[in-house]
Design a protein around this motif. Sequence first.
Motif, mmCIF file in Angstrom:
data_model
loop_
_atom_site.group_PDB
_atom_site.id
_atom_site.type_symbol
_atom_site.label_atom_id
_atom_site.label_comp_id
_atom_site.label_asym_id
_atom_site.label_seq_id
_atom_site.Cartn_x
_atom_site.Cartn_y
_atom_site.Cartn_z
ATOM 1 N N ALA A 151 0.821 -1.215 0.000
ATOM 2 C CA ALA A 151 0.000 0.000 0.000
ATOM 3 C C ALA A 151 0.852 1.260 0.000
ATOM 4 O O ALA A 151 0.525 2.244 -0.672
ATOM 5 N N ARG A 197 -8.357 2.997 -3.756
ATOM 6 C CA ARG A 197 -8.674 3.910 -2.650
ATOM 7 C C ARG A 197 -9.912 4.744 -2.968
ATOM 8 O O ARG A 197 -10.782 4.927 -2.106
ATOM 9 N N ARG A 198 -10.000 5.258 -4.177
ATOM 10 C CA ARG A 198 -11.161 6.089 -4.531
ATOM 11 C C ARG A 198 -12.458 5.284 -4.478
ATOM 12 O O ARG A 198 -13.472 5.762 -3.965
ATOM 13 N N THR A 241 -12.989 2.614 -2.722
ATOM 14 C CA THR A 241 -13.220 2.154 -1.343
ATOM 15 C C THR A 241 -13.755 3.264 -0.459
ATOM 16 O O THR A 241 -14.729 3.070 0.285
ATOM 17 N N TYR A 242 -13.111 4.428 -0.524
ATOM 18 C CA TYR A 242 -13.388 5.490 0.440
ATOM 19 C C TYR A 242 -14.199 6.645 -0.117
ATOM 20 O O TYR A 242 -14.715 7.455 0.658
ATOM 21 N N ASP A 302 -10.586 10.198 -1.248
ATOM 22 C CA ASP A 302 -9.289 9.577 -1.007
ATOM 23 C C ASP A 302 -8.371 10.556 -0.282
ATOM 24 O O ASP A 302 -7.917 11.542 -0.871
ATOM 25 N N GLN A 317 -5.688 7.044 2.942
ATOM 26 C CA GLN A 317 -5.816 6.138 4.065
ATOM 27 C C GLN A 317 -5.656 4.670 3.626
ATOM 28 O O GLN A 317 -5.841 4.317 2.469
ATOM 29 N N SER A 318 -5.321 3.820 4.596
ATOM 30 C CA SER A 318 -5.286 2.372 4.374
ATOM 31 C C SER A 318 -5.851 1.692 5.619
ATOM 32 O O SER A 318 -5.274 0.760 6.160
ATOM 33 N N TRP A 352 -13.524 -2.337 -0.189
ATOM 34 C CA TRP A 352 -12.104 -2.532 -0.486
ATOM 35 C C TRP A 352 -11.902 -3.857 -1.227
ATOM 36 O O TRP A 352 -11.190 -3.926 -2.238
#
Length: 273
Positions: free
Chosen positions: A16, A29-30, A32-33, A36, A39-40, A223
């Motif tokens: 990551a 990331r985009r 998922t969250y 962006d 974050q992980s 994710w």
Amino acid sequence: MPAMPPTPQVNLYDNAYGHFADSAIAEVRRDTYGDDIGQSSWTTADEYRSFIAALNLSPDSTVLDLGCGSGGPALFLAAEANCSVVGCDINAEGIANATTLARSRNLDQRARFQQIQPGKPLPFPDQSFDAIICIDAIIHIPDRPALLADCRRILKPAGRLLYTNPTVVTGLVSKDEIAIRASIGHFDFAGPDADKAIIAAAGLTLLETRDATDQAARISGRWHDARAKRAEALTKIEGPETFEGLQRFLATVHKLTQERRLTRLVFVAQRDR
């Protein structure tokens, strides 16, 4: 019955952080969250804003981001709260990426990053910080009682500590599920009241506890699915074993949190004097 083979360890963080700017990783990331911020973890920008508000910061505040990863959330905090941030992490790739990000965003005067050693006292003088934030990372740091006592030491009077614990055991979890959930590194699992006792023993006053389990369930599912859409590109970056291991990890997190057998809790505590 023959014994099951051990669950292999999976390298989430080097991938990551080391491939932070890769297009496939950024697209994940985009998806998922949404927003962006680099974050992980299981946090979103909106949730992180609520954490910043709970820390009661001012432009004069200095905040320690404990387990800062690749630095994105720490820089987001510095920009949102207009304060100074020190980020620390055990991962050298994360610290290198965070330092580069700070320079590229012209935030290197307000944000600096350093590598620390796990299980060692925090390398900061007494009463150095107005606040400490640790998002989904405290589970990776050995000896939580000693860590929280050290957090109290480096907090100023009335300084606040906010951390999330995403592995609170609140149901039946099998040995194999524990192994998969812990396959990305060191983990400490806790019962529902363990953190409250550790916070009190460290000399901190617990101000608030929030249940953020639904957040972890949503993010882990997104994710997993975002990575599945980019399986070919990610397999080239990570290798097939790591890709499959991370998918197995995320699917297990999603199942355990959706069924509330593992709970994610947010703790806000304060040093009174």
